[in-house]
Design an enzyme around this catalytic site. Structure first.
Site: not given
Ligand code: ACM
Length: 532
Positions: A344
């Site tokens: 992310e």
């Molecule tokens: C995640 O759930 N951002 C690895």
């Protein structure tokens, strides 16, 4: 366990006419009556399901006040497994259960010779006869796994912290067992909410029962930095001072962290520390203004949004910082892996992300460790030795398949199946639901070897059950989400696919309920499981 019990009882009734003679005989030889000892648990009621279970009807073994634990002569590690077992059994049985090196056909023996070669490095062979229990393995890790199986064969109240009434009878027969996958992980997010050393040890003890052998600690995120880094002390002094919701947060000193790692090792669990980079770094950016591209430290963050932070890709100090952190983490880590996150990074462009990983992955190697990364990091074309951790919500992931084709082995944590923070259903108060509801059957009913399209079964290193803690603040809440789903993922990691059967699994899982009650584990009594 209907059938063996009934048979024993019928045999008991037939024997009534001979009772007096039998009693006289038994008192003459000074033995307890084995006919009275009925095991509570049948031999196949084990989670995760073993490779091969061969019951011996009519045979039982009952622990006695003078039972001894014999451990492989000359092996300190075998002795430590023996001490661990004694530590589990003493409070409830009230027995002394002395542990000493030696060999004897009686009592409990933990031996490093004579196991079926199929047990490999982590498997074991367990034999219960009327004389005793013998666990054989090639390693202490195998003995430890065998001990977890033995524990589940005893009555559930053996898990109680206070003294209980016996008899402590286990069913006769043999178990031959070894894992499907080398990597059987659980992840705990100690960044969104901080969990104390005692709370993490409690979780370690719980996951060890299901033959989990990796604990991935998500140590840093936007909301908190939880591991002391001596060369950058404000990471914890400032960056560790809060958590989601604005509570006091906290962090582990290096000494506390070493203690956690040693505790996990004593349960044959390897700790994988995660330093999430280059995103999920607000706590670090808030602690050191110079890490920000504009030189201005943002405020600490206590919300639950993701994807807004990034280290400054073009500053040299970023890599001095990462090098220092990785050097200290590597020095604290006896295990082979460091997880560098990589998920992310939504405010980092793809070219910047690749530039960052191209500089950081060699630093992990320089400090003698193998990098694990959330699967996005495959876009940086990481070396084949690195381990992508798949956390997608779809079964199509061509970039992960391509990384596997280049030689990487993959850990599977599909968010729709293995994320323990997803709500069970619409009534679950804790947790999130962005990957959907995940009741026990959803968590159990998938094959890690055939989940991602075109990912060869041989490219799967194993499975891992992440537990993110945006909504979880203490052990009771952690347990509510992890149990009973963690054992489902543990079974996918350990048991051969041929044993996979939801109808049977839910019955074996139900037998864990009284054990969790005795341990004080706050499990979710899912209506999908036929609890007794
Ligand atoms: C995640 O759930 N951002 C690895």
């Amino acid at each position: 366990m209907p059938r063996p019990v009934d048979r024993t009882r019928r045999a008991g009734r037939r024997a009534v006419g001979r009772a007096l003679a039998a009693l006289l005989f038994l008192s003459a030889v000074g033995a307890a009556s084995p006919a009275q000892a009925v095991p509570e648990t049948p031999l196949h009621h084990i989670v995760p399901a073993p490779v091969k279970v061969t019951p011996k009807p009519g045979v039982t073994y009952t622990l006695a006040a003078d039972t001894r634990i014999h451990t492989h002569p000359g092996s300190r590690e075998a002795r430590q497994v023996g001490e661990y077992l004694a530590g589990v059994l003493r409070p409830s049985t009230g027995y002394r259960l002395p542990v000493a090196p030696g060999a004897s056909g009686h009592g409990i023996s933990l031996l490093l010779t004579g196991a079926d070669p199929r047990v490999g490095d982590e498997g074991y062979q367990l034999d219960v006869t009327h004389r005793g229990v013998v666990i054989r393995a090639r390693t202490a890790a195998g003995l430890f796994a065998g001990v977890q199986t033995f524990r589940q064969l005893l009555p559930a109240k053996v898990e109680s912290a206070s003294r209980q009434r016996g008899p402590w009878t286990v069913p006769g027969g043999s178990v031959l067992d070894h894992p499907r996958y080398a990597h059987r992980g659980a992840m705990l997010d100690v960044a969104r909410h901080f969990f104390s050393v005692a709370e993490v040890k409690r979780y370690i003890d719980q996951i060890a029962q299901y033959k989990i052998n990796r604990l991935h600690l998500h140590l840093t995120d936007d909301q908190g930095w939880r591991l002391e880094i001596k060369s950058w002390p404000r990471l914890t002094e400032h960056g560790g001072s809060t958590e989601v919701g604005g509570g006091a947060g906290g962090y582990y000193t290096q000494e506390q962290y070493r203690d956690l790692v040693a505790y996990a090792a004593s349960r044959h669990i390897e700790v994988i520390p995660e330093i999430d980079l280059p995103g999920h770094t607000n706590a670090a950016l808030a602690s050191y203004a110079e890490l920000n591209c504009d030189g201005v430290a943002p405020p600490l963050y206590t919300g639950i949004e993701v994807g807004f932070s990034s280290l400054c890709i073009d500053k040299d100090i970023t890599y001095e910082f990462v090098d220092d952190v990785l050097r200290e983490v590597a020095a604290l880590t006896p295990g082979r892996y460091i997880h560098i996150g990589g998920d992310e990074a939504l405010v980092t462009t793809d070219p910047d992300y690749v530039k960052f990983m191209d500089k950081v992955l060699p630093l992990v190697a320089k400090h003698g460790k193998t990098a694990v990364g959330w699967h996005e990091f495959v876009k940086a074309d990481p070396p084949a030795s690195t381990v992508p951790q798949f956390w997608g919500t779809k079964t199509v992931a061509p970039d992960v398949v391509a990384a596997a084709k280049r030689g990487s082995r993959v850990v599977l944590s599909p968010a729709t199946k293995a994320y323990l923070d997803m709500k069970y259903d619409e009534n679950t108060k804790l947790g999130l639901k962005w990957a959907g509801y995940t009741d026990v059957e959803d968590a159990y009913d998938w094959n890690p070897g055939a989940f991602v399209e075109d990912l060869p079964a041989s490219a799967v290193l194993g499975v891992e059950a992440p537990l993110w803690t945006e909504t979880l603040t203490d052990s009771a809440e952690v347990e509510h989400m992890a149990f009973p789903r963690l054992p489902a993922i543990a079974e996918l990691g350990w048991s051969p696919w041929e044993t996979h059967d939801w109808a049977k699994f839910r019955v074996r899982l139900a037998a864990q309920g009284p054990r969790w009650q005795a341990q004080g584990v706050n499990f979710y009594p899912s209506p999908q499981v036929p609890w007794k």
